[in-house]
Design a protein around this motif. Structure first.
Motif, PDB file in Angstrom:
ATOM      1  N   TRP A 209      -2.687  11.808   7.599  1.00 33.33           N
ATOM      2  CA  TRP A 209      -1.779  10.668   7.488  1.00 33.33           C
ATOM      3  C   TRP A 209      -0.812  10.925   6.339  1.00 33.33           C
ATOM      4  O   TRP A 209      -1.142  11.608   5.381  1.00 33.33           O
ATOM      5  CB  TRP A 209      -2.541   9.375   7.214  1.00 33.33           C
ATOM      6  N   SER A 210       0.390  10.357   6.466  1.00 32.93           N
ATOM      7  CA  SER A 210       1.358  10.471   5.385  1.00 32.93           C
ATOM      8  C   SER A 210       1.953   9.095   5.087  1.00 32.93           C
ATOM      9  O   SER A 210       1.999   8.228   5.963  1.00 32.93           O
ATOM     10  CB  SER A 210       2.501  11.433   5.769  1.00 32.93           C
ATOM     11  N   CYS A 211       2.406   8.911   3.866  1.00 25.83           N
ATOM     12  CA  CYS A 211       3.061   7.653   3.516  1.00 25.83           C
ATOM     13  C   CYS A 211       4.128   7.907   2.462  1.00 25.83           C
ATOM     14  O   CYS A 211       4.020   8.830   1.650  1.00 25.83           O
ATOM     15  CB  CYS A 211       2.055   6.616   3.016  1.00 25.83           C
ATOM     16  N   ARG A 212       5.179   7.109   2.529  1.00 25.70           N
ATOM     17  CA  ARG A 212       6.269   7.189   1.558  1.00 25.70           C
ATOM     18  C   ARG A 212       5.985   6.227   0.409  1.00 25.70           C
ATOM     19  O   ARG A 212       5.637   5.065   0.622  1.00 25.70           O
ATOM     20  CB  ARG A 212       7.603   6.841   2.205  1.00 25.70           C
ATOM     21  N   HIS A 213       6.115   6.730  -0.804  1.00 30.96           N
ATOM     22  CA  HIS A 213       5.929   5.914  -2.011  1.00 30.96           C
ATOM     23  C   HIS A 213       7.266   5.857  -2.729  1.00 30.96           C
ATOM     24  O   HIS A 213       7.828   6.902  -3.080  1.00 30.96           O
ATOM     25  CB  HIS A 213       4.864   6.550  -2.905  1.00 30.96           C
ATOM     26  N   ARG A 214       7.802   4.672  -2.906  1.00 29.77           N
ATOM     27  CA  ARG A 214       9.098   4.512  -3.560  1.00 29.77           C
ATOM     28  C   ARG A 214       9.043   3.362  -4.554  1.00 29.77           C
ATOM     29  O   ARG A 214       8.386   2.350  -4.316  1.00 29.77           O
ATOM     30  CB  ARG A 214      10.205   4.246  -2.532  1.00 29.77           C
ATOM     31  N   MET A 215       9.738   3.522  -5.680  1.00 28.22           N
ATOM     32  CA  MET A 215       9.873   2.436  -6.653  1.00 28.22           C
ATOM     33  C   MET A 215      11.223   2.564  -7.341  1.00 28.22           C
ATOM     34  O   MET A 215      11.833   3.634  -7.345  1.00 28.22           O
ATOM     35  CB  MET A 215       8.728   2.465  -7.668  1.00 28.22           C
ATOM     36  N   TRP A 216      11.699   1.449  -7.898  1.00 31.68           N
ATOM     37  CA  TRP A 216      12.986   1.462  -8.578  1.00 31.68           C
ATOM     38  C   TRP A 216      13.008   0.452  -9.720  1.00 31.68           C
ATOM     39  O   TRP A 216      12.239  -0.503  -9.756  1.00 31.68           O
ATOM     40  CB  TRP A 216      14.133   1.232  -7.605  1.00 31.68           C
ATOM     41  N   ALA A 217      13.922   0.711 -10.679  1.00 34.41           N
ATOM     42  CA  ALA A 217      13.998  -0.109 -11.894  1.00 34.41           C
ATOM     43  C   ALA A 217      15.447  -0.151 -12.374  1.00 34.41           C
ATOM     44  O   ALA A 217      16.283   0.673 -11.988  1.00 34.41           O
ATOM     45  CB  ALA A 217      13.103   0.482 -12.976  1.00 34.41           C
ATOM     46  N   ASP A 218      15.744  -1.136 -13.224  1.00 39.12           N
ATOM     47  CA  ASP A 218      17.085  -1.233 -13.801  1.00 39.12           C
ATOM     48  C   ASP A 218      16.991  -1.466 -15.296  1.00 39.12           C
ATOM     49  O   ASP A 218      15.950  -1.228 -15.910  1.00 39.12           O
ATOM     50  CB  ASP A 218      17.896  -2.326 -13.094  1.00 39.12           C
ATOM     51  N   GLN A 219      18.073  -1.970 -15.916  1.00 40.78           N
ATOM     52  CA  GLN A 219      18.104  -2.149 -17.359  1.00 40.78           C
ATOM     53  C   GLN A 219      17.086  -3.167 -17.850  1.00 40.78           C
ATOM     54  O   GLN A 219      16.736  -3.193 -19.032  1.00 40.78           O
ATOM     55  CB  GLN A 219      19.515  -2.561 -17.828  1.00 40.78           C
ATOM     56  N   ASP A 220      16.579  -4.003 -16.950  1.00 47.68           N
ATOM     57  CA  ASP A 220      15.572  -4.989 -17.329  1.00 47.68           C
ATOM     58  C   ASP A 220      14.151  -4.500 -17.072  1.00 47.68           C
ATOM     59  O   ASP A 220      13.182  -5.174 -17.406  1.00 47.68           O
ATOM     60  CB  ASP A 220      15.793  -6.295 -16.552  1.00 47.68           C
ATOM     61  N   GLY A 221      14.001  -3.335 -16.445  1.00 51.68           N
ATOM     62  CA  GLY A 221      12.677  -2.800 -16.173  1.00 51.68           C
ATOM     63  C   GLY A 221      12.391  -2.688 -14.679  1.00 51.68           C
ATOM     64  O   GLY A 221      13.301  -2.616 -13.855  1.00 51.68           O
ATOM     65  N   PHE A 222      11.105  -2.676 -14.342  1.00 50.75           N
ATOM     66  CA  PHE A 222      10.677  -2.509 -12.954  1.00 50.75           C
ATOM     67  C   PHE A 222      11.278  -3.586 -12.046  1.00 50.75           C
ATOM     68  O   PHE A 222      11.314  -4.758 -12.392  1.00 50.75           O
ATOM     69  CB  PHE A 222       9.149  -2.580 -12.862  1.00 50.75           C
ATOM     70  N   LYS A 223      11.745  -3.141 -10.849  1.00 49.61           N
ATOM     71  CA  LYS A 223      12.307  -4.085  -9.884  1.00 49.61           C
ATOM     72  C   LYS A 223      11.397  -4.258  -8.667  1.00 49.61           C
ATOM     73  O   LYS A 223      11.053  -5.365  -8.283  1.00 49.61           O
ATOM     74  CB  LYS A 223      13.688  -3.608  -9.416  1.00 49.61           C
ATOM     75  N   ASP A 224      11.017  -3.158  -8.021  1.00 53.42           N
ATOM     76  CA  ASP A 224      10.191  -3.272  -6.818  1.00 53.42           C
ATOM     77  C   ASP A 224       9.663  -1.892  -6.444  1.00 53.42           C
ATOM     78  O   ASP A 224      10.078  -0.870  -6.997  1.00 53.42           O
ATOM     79  CB  ASP A 224      11.011  -3.856  -5.663  1.00 53.42           C
ATOM     80  N   GLY A 225       8.736  -1.863  -5.476  1.00 57.50           N
ATOM     81  CA  GLY A 225       8.182  -0.610  -5.012  1.00 57.50           C
ATOM     82  C   GLY A 225       7.324  -0.836  -3.789  1.00 57.50           C
ATOM     83  O   GLY A 225       6.934  -1.973  -3.484  1.00 57.50           O
ATOM     84  N   TYR A 226       7.026   0.229  -3.071  1.00 55.41           N
ATOM     85  CA  TYR A 226       6.166   0.102  -1.891  1.00 55.41           C
ATOM     86  C   TYR A 226       5.506   1.424  -1.547  1.00 55.41           C
ATOM     87  O   TYR A 226       5.925   2.502  -1.992  1.00 55.41           O
ATOM     88  CB  TYR A 226       6.966  -0.418  -0.689  1.00 55.41           C
ATOM     89  N   LEU A 227       4.460   1.321  -0.759  1.00 53.78           N
ATOM     90  CA  LEU A 227       3.752   2.452  -0.195  1.00 53.78           C
ATOM     91  C   LEU A 227       3.634   2.164   1.283  1.00 53.78           C
ATOM     92  O   LEU A 227       3.026   1.163   1.672  1.00 53.78           O
ATOM     93  CB  LEU A 227       2.364   2.564  -0.836  1.00 53.78           C
ATOM     94  N   LYS A 228       4.229   3.004   2.138  1.00 52.31           N
ATOM     95  CA  LYS A 228       4.294   2.686   3.557  1.00 52.31           C
ATOM     96  C   LYS A 228       4.089   3.935   4.398  1.00 52.31           C
ATOM     97  O   LYS A 228       4.660   4.991   4.120  1.00 52.31           O
ATOM     98  CB  LYS A 228       5.632   2.037   3.916  1.00 52.31           C
ATOM     99  N   ARG A 229       3.311   3.802   5.446  1.00 49.14           N
ATOM    100  CA  ARG A 229       3.020   4.925   6.314  1.00 49.14           C
ATOM    101  C   ARG A 229       4.277   5.425   7.014  1.00 49.14           C
ATOM    102  O   ARG A 229       5.123   4.639   7.415  1.00 49.14           O
ATOM    103  CB  ARG A 229       1.977   4.512   7.350  1.00 49.14           C
TER     104      ARG A 229
END
Length: 230
Positions: A209-229
């Motif tokens: 199985w494989s999954c994509r892991h992505r996260m992002w942040a800006d000048q205020d810090g962490f914004k969002d992220g996910y782990l999805k097949r």
């Protein structure tokens, strides 16, 4: 990591799921399938102890503290590959505080953290990360974590310095690695520092199985992220 703020949300979906997704290796490394799934509680403890890894101590202590019937239930979940797939689809919604599987036996925790500049700073380096971990009947089994180090100036992200990934995994019969980490700054109006990789897990006898892991942040810090097949 400077002043750290945490925003976590707990969801439950699959136990062995964590086995598969969370067996991630350190960047550019892969872990081999070392042993078949343990058929007895003694075999599982022996496998953990043979790792001689200080990080395994917590899992050993948690597992040994379980009553006999829960130890047997734990091993049963490790042998259910259908749970792996569910782990790959961890909910992205920040409002999903908890999701329960198997009557609460399986819990998936999603956590984020970021460093912050002092209020008076107009420029500086920041760091943020996103992780997903799972527990089976209260025993932490696996964790994958993805992070990004970046630079800000005022209200803008000006550079991505690096991305990183790490994992812990206490499930036998599993090999896991990930693709090279990709980093970029999204176009306006987003202007976020992104980090992304794809984990691939190979579970003995049950497939890949494989999954994509992505996260992002800006000048205020962490914004969002996910782990999805994928």
């Amino acid at each position: 990591m400077g002043n750290t703020t945490r925003r976590g949300f707990v969801g439950a979906m699959a136990a062995t799921v964590g086995a598969l997704t969370l067996a991630a290796a350190l960047p550019a490394q892969a872990s081999a399938v070392e042993a078949p799934l343990p058929s007895t509680t003694q075999a599982y403890v022996a496998w953990l102890e043979a790792k001689q890894d200080p990080a395994a101590a917590e899992t050993i202590a948690q597992f040994k503290a379980l009553p006999k019937e829960k130890q047997e239930k734990f091993l049963g979940y490790l042998n259910k590959p259908d749970h792996f797939k569910a782990f790959m689809d961890v909910a992205q919604s920040p409002t999903a505080k908890q999701r329960v599987l198997a009557g609460g036996d399986i819990v998936i925790n999603k956590e984020e953290s970021n460093s912050s500049n002092s209020p008076s700073a107009v420029a500086g380096d920041m760091s943020a990360w996103h992780s997903v971990s799972d527990t089976i009947v209260g025993v932490k089994v696996t964790t994958v974590k993805l992070g990004v180090n970046y630079r800000v100036s005022g209200s803008r992200v000006t550079a991505v310095l690096s991305g990183w990934a790490s994992h812990t995994n206490w499930v036998p019969a599993l090999a896991f690695d990930h693709e090279p980490i990709k980093n970029w700054i999204s176009a306006d109006p987003g202007n976020n520092a992104h980090s992304e990789t794809v984990w691939t897990g190979k579970f003995a006898m049950y497939g890949t199985w494989s999954c994509r892991h992505r996260m992002w942040a800006d000048q205020d810090g962490f914004k969002d992220g996910y782990l999805k097949r994928v």
